[in-house]
Design a protein around this motif. Structure first.
Motif, PDB file in Angstrom:
ATOM      1  N   GLU A   3      -8.297 -18.696   5.401  1.00  0.00           N
ATOM      2  CA  GLU A   3      -9.093 -18.533   4.237  1.00  0.00           C
ATOM      3  C   GLU A   3      -8.940 -16.880   3.668  1.00  0.00           C
ATOM      4  N   VAL A   4      -9.057 -17.004   2.365  1.00  0.00           N
ATOM      5  CA  VAL A   4      -8.959 -15.490   1.778  1.00  0.00           C
ATOM      6  C   VAL A   4     -10.375 -14.946   1.829  1.00  0.00           C
ATOM      7  N   ASP A   5     -10.260 -13.583   2.490  1.00  0.00           N
ATOM      8  CA  ASP A   5     -11.306 -12.842   2.736  1.00  0.00           C
ATOM      9  C   ASP A   5     -11.914 -12.154   1.123  1.00  0.00           C
ATOM     10  N   VAL A  31      -3.821  -8.603 -14.191  1.00  0.00           N
ATOM     11  CA  VAL A  31      -4.905  -8.041 -13.418  1.00  0.00           C
ATOM     12  C   VAL A  31      -4.110  -7.276 -12.296  1.00  0.00           C
ATOM     13  N   GLU A  32      -4.744  -5.897 -12.153  1.00  0.00           N
ATOM     14  CA  GLU A  32      -4.017  -5.194 -11.092  1.00  0.00           C
ATOM     15  C   GLU A  32      -5.460  -4.920  -9.991  1.00  0.00           C
ATOM     16  N   ALA A  33      -5.232  -5.333  -9.021  1.00  0.00           N
ATOM     17  CA  ALA A  33      -6.426  -5.541  -7.980  1.00  0.00           C
ATOM     18  C   ALA A  33      -5.939  -4.593  -6.631  1.00  0.00           C
ATOM     19  N   GLN A  34      -7.316  -4.201  -6.199  1.00  0.00           N
ATOM     20  CA  GLN A  34      -7.134  -3.282  -4.758  1.00  0.00           C
ATOM     21  C   GLN A  34      -8.166  -4.084  -4.011  1.00  0.00           C
ATOM     22  N   HIS A  35      -7.492  -4.303  -2.854  1.00  0.00           N
ATOM     23  CA  HIS A  35      -8.158  -4.880  -1.779  1.00  0.00           C
ATOM     24  C   HIS A  35      -8.399  -3.812  -0.810  1.00  0.00           C
ATOM     25  N   PRO A  36      -9.519  -3.156  -0.904  1.00  0.00           N
ATOM     26  CA  PRO A  36      -9.950  -1.772  -0.020  1.00  0.00           C
ATOM     27  C   PRO A  36     -10.153  -2.599   1.433  1.00  0.00           C
ATOM     28  N   PRO A  37      -9.817  -1.366   2.490  1.00  0.00           N
ATOM     29  CA  PRO A  37     -10.022  -1.433   3.778  1.00  0.00           C
ATOM     30  C   PRO A  37     -11.501  -1.766   4.155  1.00  0.00           C
ATOM     31  N   ALA A  38     -11.740  -2.692   5.053  1.00  0.00           N
ATOM     32  CA  ALA A  38     -13.052  -2.642   5.774  1.00  0.00           C
ATOM     33  C   ALA A  38     -13.207  -1.509   6.888  1.00  0.00           C
ATOM     34  N   ALA A  39     -13.066  -2.025   8.131  1.00  0.00           N
ATOM     35  CA  ALA A  39     -13.146  -1.120   9.167  1.00  0.00           C
ATOM     36  C   ALA A  39     -11.756  -0.055   9.499  1.00  0.00           C
ATOM     37  N   ASP A  40     -10.740  -0.889   9.239  1.00  0.00           N
ATOM     38  CA  ASP A  40      -9.429  -0.485   9.588  1.00  0.00           C
ATOM     39  C   ASP A  40      -8.849   0.227   8.456  1.00  0.00           C
ATOM     40  N   ARG A  41      -8.695   1.485   8.192  1.00  0.00           N
ATOM     41  CA  ARG A  41      -8.294   2.414   7.123  1.00  0.00           C
ATOM     42  C   ARG A  41      -6.592   1.974   6.868  1.00  0.00           C
ATOM     43  N   ASP A  42      -6.017   1.377   7.920  1.00  0.00           N
ATOM     44  CA  ASP A  42      -4.685   0.967   7.721  1.00  0.00           C
ATOM     45  C   ASP A  42      -4.147  -0.300   7.030  1.00  0.00           C
ATOM     46  N   THR A  43      -5.323  -1.174   6.772  1.00  0.00           N
ATOM     47  CA  THR A  43      -5.069  -2.476   6.182  1.00  0.00           C
ATOM     48  C   THR A  43      -5.589  -2.265   4.989  1.00  0.00           C
ATOM     49  N   PHE A  44      -4.791  -2.576   3.948  1.00  0.00           N
ATOM     50  CA  PHE A  44      -5.062  -2.605   2.406  1.00  0.00           C
ATOM     51  C   PHE A  44      -4.081  -3.482   1.813  1.00  0.00           C
ATOM     52  N   ALA A  45      -4.391  -3.805   0.527  1.00  0.00           N
ATOM     53  CA  ALA A  45      -3.550  -4.460  -0.634  1.00  0.00           C
ATOM     54  C   ALA A  45      -3.899  -4.012  -1.803  1.00  0.00           C
ATOM     55  N   LEU A  46      -2.467  -3.594  -2.629  1.00  0.00           N
ATOM     56  CA  LEU A  46      -2.489  -3.392  -4.132  1.00  0.00           C
ATOM     57  C   LEU A  46      -1.540  -4.518  -4.692  1.00  0.00           C
ATOM     58  N   LEU A  47      -2.100  -4.974  -5.640  1.00  0.00           N
ATOM     59  CA  LEU A  47      -1.011  -6.041  -6.377  1.00  0.00           C
ATOM     60  C   LEU A  47      -1.513  -6.108  -7.611  1.00  0.00           C
ATOM     61  N   TYR A  74       3.594  -6.144  -5.165  1.00  0.00           N
ATOM     62  CA  TYR A  74       2.497  -6.065  -3.952  1.00  0.00           C
ATOM     63  C   TYR A  74       2.961  -4.961  -3.181  1.00  0.00           C
ATOM     64  N   VAL A  75       1.801  -4.369  -2.547  1.00  0.00           N
ATOM     65  CA  VAL A  75       2.056  -3.409  -1.492  1.00  0.00           C
ATOM     66  C   VAL A  75       0.903  -3.390  -0.682  1.00  0.00           C
ATOM     67  N   GLY A  76       1.065  -3.377   0.678  1.00  0.00           N
ATOM     68  CA  GLY A  76       0.263  -3.517   1.831  1.00  0.00           C
ATOM     69  C   GLY A  76       0.587  -4.748   2.733  1.00  0.00           C
ATOM     70  N   GLY A  77      -0.825  -5.168   3.342  1.00  0.00           N
ATOM     71  CA  GLY A  77      -0.484  -6.271   4.274  1.00  0.00           C
ATOM     72  C   GLY A  77      -1.075  -7.215   4.026  1.00  0.00           C
ATOM     73  N   PRO A  78      -0.694  -8.785   4.374  1.00  0.00           N
ATOM     74  CA  PRO A  78      -1.681  -9.544   3.911  1.00  0.00           C
ATOM     75  C   PRO A  78      -2.933  -9.772   4.587  1.00  0.00           C
ATOM     76  N   ALA A  79      -3.155  -8.938   5.845  1.00  0.00           N
ATOM     77  CA  ALA A  79      -4.389  -9.052   6.656  1.00  0.00           C
ATOM     78  C   ALA A  79      -5.605  -8.479   5.713  1.00  0.00           C
ATOM     79  N   ALA A  80      -5.312  -7.707   4.508  1.00  0.00           N
ATOM     80  CA  ALA A  80      -6.334  -7.149   3.624  1.00  0.00           C
ATOM     81  C   ALA A  80      -6.863  -8.378   2.847  1.00  0.00           C
ATOM     82  N   ILE A  81      -5.980  -9.508   2.544  1.00  0.00           N
ATOM     83  CA  ILE A  81      -6.691 -10.289   1.853  1.00  0.00           C
ATOM     84  C   ILE A  81      -6.990 -11.729   2.595  1.00  0.00           C
TER      85      ILE A  81
END
Length: 84
Positions: A3-5, A31-47, A74-81
Motif C-alpha cells: 500500500e502507498v503511505d 507536480v513536485e512532491a515532498q514525502h516528509p519523514p514520520a519518526a525516522d528522519r533518514d526516511t524521505f522522498a522528493l520527486l 526522484y531522490v530518497g527511498g521508497p519506504a517514505a512512500i
C-alpha cells in the motif's frame, strides 16, 4: 502489492493546464512532491512527476477516463512512500 503511505504528503504550487470540449477534457500538471519523514528522519522522498489526465464529462461532473504519471526525477527511498 504494498500500500502507498498517504498519511502525510505535500505538493507545493502545482501548475495545471487544461483544454476542454463539451464532454472531454485534458489536464496536464507538473507536480513536485515532498514525502516528509514520520519518526525516522533518514526516511524521505522528493520527486517530480508530470501528470497527463483524460477526463470525461457526465452532466454536472467530470470523471477520470485515463491517467498517466511519469517520473522526471526522484531522490530518497521508497519506504517514505510505501507502507510496510
Amino acid at each position: 502489492m504494498r500500500e502507498v503511505d498517504t498519511r502525510s504528503r505535500s505538493a507545493e504550487r502545482p501548475k495545471c493546464s487544461s483544454s476542454a470540449t463539451v464532454e472531454l477534457s485534458r489536464l496536464t500538471a507538473l507536480v513536485e512532491a515532498q514525502h516528509p519523514p514520520a519518526a525516522d528522519r533518514d526516511t524521505f522522498a522528493l520527486l517530480k512527476n508530470p501528470y497527463d489526465v483524460g477526463l470525461i464529462g457526465d452532466g454536472e461532473r467530470w470523471g477520470i477516463r485515463r491517467m498517466r504519471i511519469d517520473n522526471a526525477w526522484y531522490v530518497g527511498g521508497p519506504a517514505a512512500i510505501f507502507a510496510g
